[in-house]
Design an enzyme around this catalytic site. Structure first.
Site, PDB file in Angstrom:
ATOM      1  N   ASP A   1     -18.377  34.673 -27.944  1.00 11.88           N
ATOM      2  CA  ASP A   1     -17.701  34.058 -29.090  1.00 11.88           C
ATOM      3  C   ASP A   1     -16.340  34.720 -29.273  1.00 11.88           C
ATOM      4  O   ASP A   1     -16.054  35.750 -28.668  1.00 11.88           O
ATOM      5  CB  ASP A   1     -18.555  34.101 -30.367  1.00 11.88           C
ATOM      6  CG  ASP A   1     -18.811  35.501 -30.899  1.00 11.88           C
ATOM      7  OD1 ASP A   1     -18.708  36.469 -30.119  1.00 11.88           O
ATOM      8  OD2 ASP A   1     -19.144  35.626 -32.092  1.00 11.88           O
TER       9      ASP A   1
ATOM     10  N   TYR B   1     -12.985  36.781 -30.460  1.00  4.95           N
ATOM     11  CA  TYR B   1     -12.748  38.061 -31.131  1.00  4.95           C
ATOM     12  C   TYR B   1     -12.690  37.814 -32.636  1.00  4.95           C
ATOM     13  O   TYR B   1     -12.162  36.806 -33.095  1.00  4.95           O
ATOM     14  CB  TYR B   1     -11.433  38.665 -30.669  1.00  4.95           C
ATOM     15  CG  TYR B   1     -11.399  39.038 -29.197  1.00  4.95           C
ATOM     16  CD1 TYR B   1     -12.273  39.983 -28.658  1.00  4.95           C
ATOM     17  CD2 TYR B   1     -10.466  38.452 -28.340  1.00  4.95           C
ATOM     18  CE1 TYR B   1     -12.223  40.336 -27.320  1.00  4.95           C
ATOM     19  CE2 TYR B   1     -10.408  38.803 -26.989  1.00  4.95           C
ATOM     20  CZ  TYR B   1     -11.292  39.739 -26.492  1.00  4.95           C
ATOM     21  OH  TYR B   1     -11.238  40.077 -25.161  1.00  4.95           O
TER      22      TYR B   1
ATOM     23  N   PHE C   1     -11.763  36.043 -23.765  1.00  2.00           N
ATOM     24  CA  PHE C   1     -11.295  37.363 -23.339  1.00  2.00           C
ATOM     25  C   PHE C   1      -9.804  37.620 -23.577  1.00  2.00           C
ATOM     26  O   PHE C   1      -9.329  38.727 -23.365  1.00  2.00           O
ATOM     27  CB  PHE C   1     -11.622  37.634 -21.853  1.00  2.00           C
ATOM     28  CG  PHE C   1     -13.097  37.690 -21.565  1.00  2.00           C
ATOM     29  CD1 PHE C   1     -13.856  38.780 -21.964  1.00  2.00           C
ATOM     30  CD2 PHE C   1     -13.722  36.642 -20.912  1.00  2.00           C
ATOM     31  CE1 PHE C   1     -15.224  38.831 -21.707  1.00  2.00           C
ATOM     32  CE2 PHE C   1     -15.088  36.673 -20.650  1.00  2.00           C
ATOM     33  CZ  PHE C   1     -15.837  37.769 -21.048  1.00  2.00           C
TER      34      PHE C   1
ATOM     35  N   HIS D   1     -21.602  42.448 -17.794  1.00  4.00           N
ATOM     36  CA  HIS D   1     -20.467  42.147 -18.667  1.00  4.00           C
ATOM     37  C   HIS D   1     -19.417  43.258 -18.566  1.00  4.00           C
ATOM     38  O   HIS D   1     -19.759  44.422 -18.346  1.00  4.00           O
ATOM     39  CB  HIS D   1     -20.966  42.025 -20.112  1.00  4.00           C
ATOM     40  CG  HIS D   1     -20.009  41.380 -21.043  1.00  4.00           C
ATOM     41  ND1 HIS D   1     -18.985  42.080 -21.657  1.00  4.00           N
ATOM     42  CD2 HIS D   1     -19.895  40.104 -21.474  1.00  4.00           C
ATOM     43  CE1 HIS D   1     -18.297  41.250 -22.423  1.00  4.00           C
ATOM     44  NE2 HIS D   1     -18.821  40.045 -22.330  1.00  4.00           N
TER      45      HIS D   1
END
Length: 215
Positions: free
Chosen positions: A63, A65, A76, A182
């Site tokens: 989701d 920031y 990202f 991740h």
């Protein structure tokens, strides 16, 4: 028109579904009374940057920031001038190790403009409250987006980082998948570092006579 003509044609049936109507109505109210990220005009920014037929690479995030000024509608990515988030720092660290490329910008807009679809599986978030919009229907919508890309495109690379993204593996039947841990500091050392996603992507694109990404 919700996104643009190319995406709207493919998503027309999805827009008509009850869950999507409820989702849009919920967001209309939520933006009035809460601080929600990204800016309303940027919710579908990843889509507006890349027409469906031009998607070369899909990078799945979770989701947006949730800090002030960070979310810009691309997974990202944060606007230039904003402090670099830890996950992005690790992405750049792996890029340096993999292809010896150093980036001095925090925005990934140049990737998006080359056909890298930076898709969060949840497209909105409440300020300072990660995963606050996890249960409002975005997952159904973005699952369908993944299915549409996989069905309509050939030789697309799907990059799945972390458990949330890897859960989408079964939606991808026809294209090339790269998956690992991740890039978060909590997990990057458990399989993200050394995974070489950038060179693997370009090798695959080159093999299929598709222009490589200038990472």
């Amino acid at each position: 028109m919700l996104i643009n003509e190319a995406w709207d044609v493919l998503l027309e049936e999805e827009y008509k579904k009850d869950y999507f109507t409820k989702l849009i109505n919920f967001l209309e109210e939520e933006y009035k009374k809460e601080v929600i990220y990204p800016d309303k005009n940027y919710i579908f920014r990843a889509f507006k940057c890349v027409d469906p037929k031009n998607v070369k690479v899909v990078i799945l995030g979770q989701d947006p920031y949730h800090g002030e000024g960070e979310a810009e509608g691309l997974a990202f990515s944060v606007p230039d001038g904003i402090k670099m988030p830890p996950s992005l720092r690790n992405i750049y660290k792996e890029l340096k190790e993999d292809l010896n490329i150093e980036r001095n910008t925090t925005s990934l807009l140049d990737w998006a403009n080359q056909g890298v679809f930076l898709l969060n599986t949840i497209l909105t978030v409440k300020k300072d409250t990660p995963l606050s919009h996890e249960k409002i229907g975005w997952d159904k919508f973005t699952d369908e987006v993944i299915r549409i890309i996989d069905k309509n495109n050939t030789n697309t690379v799907f990059i799945l980082w972390g458990n949330n993204a890897r859960k989408k593996r079964d939606l991808i039947k026809n294209n090339f998948v790269i998956e690992s841990a991740h890039p978060s500091p909590l997990s990057a050392s458990r399989g993200f570092f050394g995974s070489k996603p950038f060179s693997k992507t370009n090798e695959y694109l080159k093999k299929n006579k598709i222009d490589e990404i200038r990472w």
